[in-house]
Design an enzyme around this catalytic site. Structure first.
Site, PDB file in Angstrom:
ATOM      1  N   SER A  47      42.619  44.761  35.537  1.00  0.00           N
ATOM      2  CA  SER A  47      42.998  43.505  36.186  1.00  0.00           C
ATOM      3  C   SER A  47      41.911  42.453  36.000  1.00  0.00           C
ATOM      4  CB  SER A  47      43.297  43.718  37.673  1.00  0.00           C
ATOM      5  OG  SER A  47      42.214  44.323  38.339  1.00  0.00           O
ATOM      6  N   GLU A  48      40.624  42.873  35.964  1.00  0.00           N
ATOM      7  CA  GLU A  48      39.540  41.939  35.653  1.00  0.00           C
ATOM      8  C   GLU A  48      38.405  42.624  34.895  1.00  0.00           C
ATOM      9  OE1 GLU A  48      41.268  39.613  39.205  1.00  0.00           O
ATOM     10  OE2 GLU A  48      40.596  41.678  39.048  1.00  0.00           O
ATOM     11  N   THR A  49      37.791  41.839  34.030  1.00  0.00           N
ATOM     12  CA  THR A  49      36.567  42.210  33.316  1.00  0.00           C
ATOM     13  C   THR A  49      35.584  41.061  33.493  1.00  0.00           C
ATOM     14  OG1 THR A  49      37.782  43.504  31.666  1.00  0.00           O
ATOM     15  CG2 THR A  49      35.588  42.739  31.043  1.00  0.00           C
ATOM     16  N   HIS A  78      37.236  41.342  44.013  1.00  0.00           N
ATOM     17  CA  HIS A  78      36.691  42.638  43.598  1.00  0.00           C
ATOM     18  C   HIS A  78      35.727  42.483  42.416  1.00  0.00           C
ATOM     19  CE1 HIS A  78      39.269  43.785  40.070  1.00  0.00           C
ATOM     20  NE2 HIS A  78      38.486  44.835  39.967  1.00  0.00           N
TER      21      HIS A  78
END
Length: 281
Positions: A47-49, A78
């Site tokens: 979902s995120e990097t 997060h």
């Protein structure tokens, strides 16, 4: 030419690996182009990097850029906690003891140690009413009975979410949305007061459907929980301190710890390291 860079992968909003929301972190990301960062974020398919960089604001301890598979975000929760944990674990020393200042797209975000956890100060929230026609389409795409909808509001603290307060936590956990339809409408966050079938020690159940950013459902969402907390506490619906469960329907056990301190809402969670190594980028 590719460069060997330190790489971390962590699970955020959980003390137990594989039960929260994973985050990939590339350290020492100087020299990477926007296109290279975006390509790596698509490749991780998380979902995120995030990419850690030296700050350009003298007040900040580090700078972070946050990418989803669908593009860059000015802020996300997060990734803030996970990036801060990774920066500290790599030897980062904050300018002020007990407080870390992150620079990102929305500006400066303060992170504090909350016992064994980290917690970020929720950015300012903008709220807007929701168009009735759009709301009806979203509710239908969710498969949510209209009678279960208690309130709706646009919530914007960098990412923009359509926040829905729902009467029944069991209903929230059981929803099986039409993600194809939702993708064309909005990122949708749902919250309901916890019930007897929910996770012990939690007061609210949350889900976040985020198809417009490239993931159908986000396991645990700091920015959404920050917005929901400011909304619910401000309306007197939630107490000044509570714990929310998220990710239950995905087999996760995310826990988001919320506390209002004066005018600031702090959003905290555990971080569980999973992978430490190097990446060629």
């Amino acid at each position: 030419m590719s460069t060997t860079r330190r790489f971390s992968q962590l699970d955020v909003f959980t003390a137990t690996p594989l039960k929260g929301n994973p985050l990939a972190v590339v350290h020492d990301a100087d020299g990477l182009s926007d296109a290279e960062m975006a390509a790596f974020a698509r490749w991780t398919n998380l979902s995120e990097t995030t990419f850690l960089l030296p700050p350009t604001d003298a007040r900040a301890d580090y700078r972070v850029r946050i990418f989803t598979p669908g593009g860059e975000l000015p802020f996300a929760g997060h990734p803030t906690l996970g990036s801060c944990h990774a920066w500290l674990a790599a030897g980062g020393v904050p300018k002020q003891a007990g407080q870390i200042v992150q620079q990102c797209g929305v500006g400066l975000v303060t992170v504090r140690r909350d016992g064994t956890r980290l917690a970020f100060a929720a950015p300012p929230l903008k709220r807007e009413p929701v168009d009735d026609g759009l709301l009806a389409q979203v509710v239908d795409a969710l498969g949510l009975p209209p009678a279960d909808l208690l309130a709706a509001c646009w919530l914007d603290n960098g990412p923009k979410w359509l926040g829905l307060r729902v009467a029944n936590a069991s209903r929230v956990r059981a929803l099986a949305p039409d993600h194809g339809r939702l993708k064309a409408l909005a990122k949708v966050g749902l919250v309901a007061a916890q019930d007897v079938d929910g996770a012990a020690g939690t007061q609210f159940e949350v889900r976040g459907f985020a198809a417009p950013i490239g993931v159908e459902e986000d396991p645990v969402t700091g920015s959404l929980n920050a917005s929901l907390a400011q909304w619910l506490i401000g309306e007197g619906v939630a107490p000044p301190a509570y714990t929310a469960a998220q990710g239950t329907a995905m087999g996760r056990a995310g826990r988001v710890h919320v506390q209002r301190d004066g005018d600031t809402v702090w959003v905290g969670g555990d971080v569980a390291p999973c992978i430490s190594g190097q990446v060629l980028l």
